[in-house]
Design a protein around this motif. Sequence first.
Motif, PDB file in Angstrom:
ATOM      1  N   ARG A 110      21.989  22.137 -34.431  1.00 20.74           N
ATOM      2  CA  ARG A 110      21.990  21.433 -35.728  1.00 20.74           C
ATOM      3  C   ARG A 110      23.058  21.999 -36.661  1.00 20.74           C
ATOM      4  O   ARG A 110      23.720  21.253 -37.376  1.00 20.74           O
ATOM      5  CB  ARG A 110      20.614  21.511 -36.384  1.00 20.74           C
ATOM      6  CG  ARG A 110      19.564  20.693 -35.676  1.00 20.74           C
ATOM      7  CD  ARG A 110      18.247  20.720 -36.436  1.00 20.74           C
ATOM      8  NE  ARG A 110      17.163  20.192 -35.653  1.00 20.74           N
ATOM      9  CZ  ARG A 110      16.909  18.905 -35.490  1.00 20.74           C
ATOM     10  NH1 ARG A 110      17.682  18.020 -36.054  1.00 20.74           N
ATOM     11  NH2 ARG A 110      15.887  18.501 -34.760  1.00 20.74           N
ATOM     12  N   LEU A 151      19.051  15.986 -29.319  1.00 19.64           N
ATOM     13  CA  LEU A 151      18.047  16.818 -29.985  1.00 19.64           C
ATOM     14  C   LEU A 151      16.653  16.206 -29.871  1.00 19.64           C
ATOM     15  O   LEU A 151      15.667  16.924 -29.659  1.00 19.64           O
ATOM     16  CB  LEU A 151      18.419  17.029 -31.451  1.00 19.64           C
ATOM     17  CG  LEU A 151      19.620  17.932 -31.720  1.00 19.64           C
ATOM     18  CD1 LEU A 151      20.025  17.867 -33.191  1.00 19.64           C
ATOM     19  CD2 LEU A 151      19.317  19.365 -31.308  1.00 19.64           C
ATOM     20  N   ALA A 152      16.564  14.893 -30.009  1.00 20.78           N
ATOM     21  CA  ALA A 152      15.261  14.220 -29.871  1.00 20.78           C
ATOM     22  C   ALA A 152      14.727  14.360 -28.452  1.00 20.78           C
ATOM     23  O   ALA A 152      13.523  14.578 -28.250  1.00 20.78           O
ATOM     24  CB  ALA A 152      15.397  12.750 -30.259  1.00 20.78           C
ATOM     25  N   ARG A 157      22.087  13.676 -32.047  1.00 22.73           N
ATOM     26  CA  ARG A 157      20.700  13.458 -32.498  1.00 22.73           C
ATOM     27  C   ARG A 157      19.818  12.956 -31.364  1.00 22.73           C
ATOM     28  O   ARG A 157      18.649  13.346 -31.272  1.00 22.73           O
ATOM     29  CB  ARG A 157      20.678  12.494 -33.682  1.00 22.73           C
ATOM     30  CG  ARG A 157      21.155  13.160 -34.953  1.00 22.73           C
ATOM     31  CD  ARG A 157      21.066  12.257 -36.141  1.00 22.73           C
ATOM     32  NE  ARG A 157      21.444  12.987 -37.358  1.00 22.73           N
ATOM     33  CZ  ARG A 157      21.815  12.420 -38.471  1.00 22.73           C
ATOM     34  NH1 ARG A 157      21.861  11.102 -38.560  1.00 22.73           N
ATOM     35  NH2 ARG A 157      22.140  13.147 -39.523  1.00 22.73           N
ATOM     36  N   THR A 203      27.531  11.955 -33.919  1.00 18.31           N
ATOM     37  CA  THR A 203      26.262  12.352 -34.537  1.00 18.31           C
ATOM     38  C   THR A 203      25.088  11.677 -33.836  1.00 18.31           C
ATOM     39  O   THR A 203      24.068  12.318 -33.568  1.00 18.31           O
ATOM     40  CB  THR A 203      26.273  12.007 -36.037  1.00 18.31           C
ATOM     41  OG1 THR A 203      27.333  12.738 -36.660  1.00 18.31           O
ATOM     42  CG2 THR A 203      24.964  12.370 -36.696  1.00 18.31           C
ATOM     43  N   ALA A 204      25.225  10.399 -33.538  1.00 15.39           N
ATOM     44  CA  ALA A 204      24.157   9.683 -32.828  1.00 15.39           C
ATOM     45  C   ALA A 204      23.919  10.305 -31.455  1.00 15.39           C
ATOM     46  O   ALA A 204      22.765  10.454 -31.020  1.00 15.39           O
ATOM     47  CB  ALA A 204      24.518   8.203 -32.690  1.00 15.39           C
ATOM     48  N   LEU A 251      26.386  20.736 -35.576  1.00 20.26           N
ATOM     49  CA  LEU A 251      26.522  19.334 -35.963  1.00 20.26           C
ATOM     50  C   LEU A 251      26.862  19.214 -37.441  1.00 20.26           C
ATOM     51  O   LEU A 251      27.745  18.435 -37.822  1.00 20.26           O
ATOM     52  CB  LEU A 251      25.243  18.554 -35.650  1.00 20.26           C
ATOM     53  CG  LEU A 251      25.232  17.076 -36.078  1.00 20.26           C
ATOM     54  CD1 LEU A 251      26.336  16.299 -35.366  1.00 20.26           C
ATOM     55  CD2 LEU A 251      23.868  16.457 -35.816  1.00 20.26           C
TER      56      LEU A 251
END
Length: 127
Positions: free
Chosen positions: A2, A114-115, A111, A107-108, A5
């Motif tokens: 994070r 990360l999800a 993310r 970024t997508a 990012l």
Amino acid sequence: MRAALLRYRVMAWIVGVLLIVLCLIGLPLHYGYLVFPDTMPKGGQAWQVGADISRYLGVAHGWLYMIFLVMAFLLSRKARWDLPFTVTTLLLGTVPVVSFWAEHRATANVRALLAAEAAEPAATGPA
């Protein structure tokens, strides 16, 4: 990841905004006398503003772009991007306005990763 990012996004936005100002304001004012010699004479006020933007913002953008490249590369290693995605992200950072789409795309991707990592322990936890 994070933090990487966040560092990447901050640099992408700074470099993207500076690139827009440089390419869409500074350079046209600086070199407008070539296209419109009667209304934008070389040495006039608009030319001077464009020359200053080109000179100072251009140098700042160049140095900040190098920092952006490092931040993007570090993020690419943490996120395990493949080489084509990494190279595309780095190169799109040089195109005014498109650089924002590249930042959104990267970024997508992170993310989603990360999800997926957050959901993984729950799926493999004790039953």
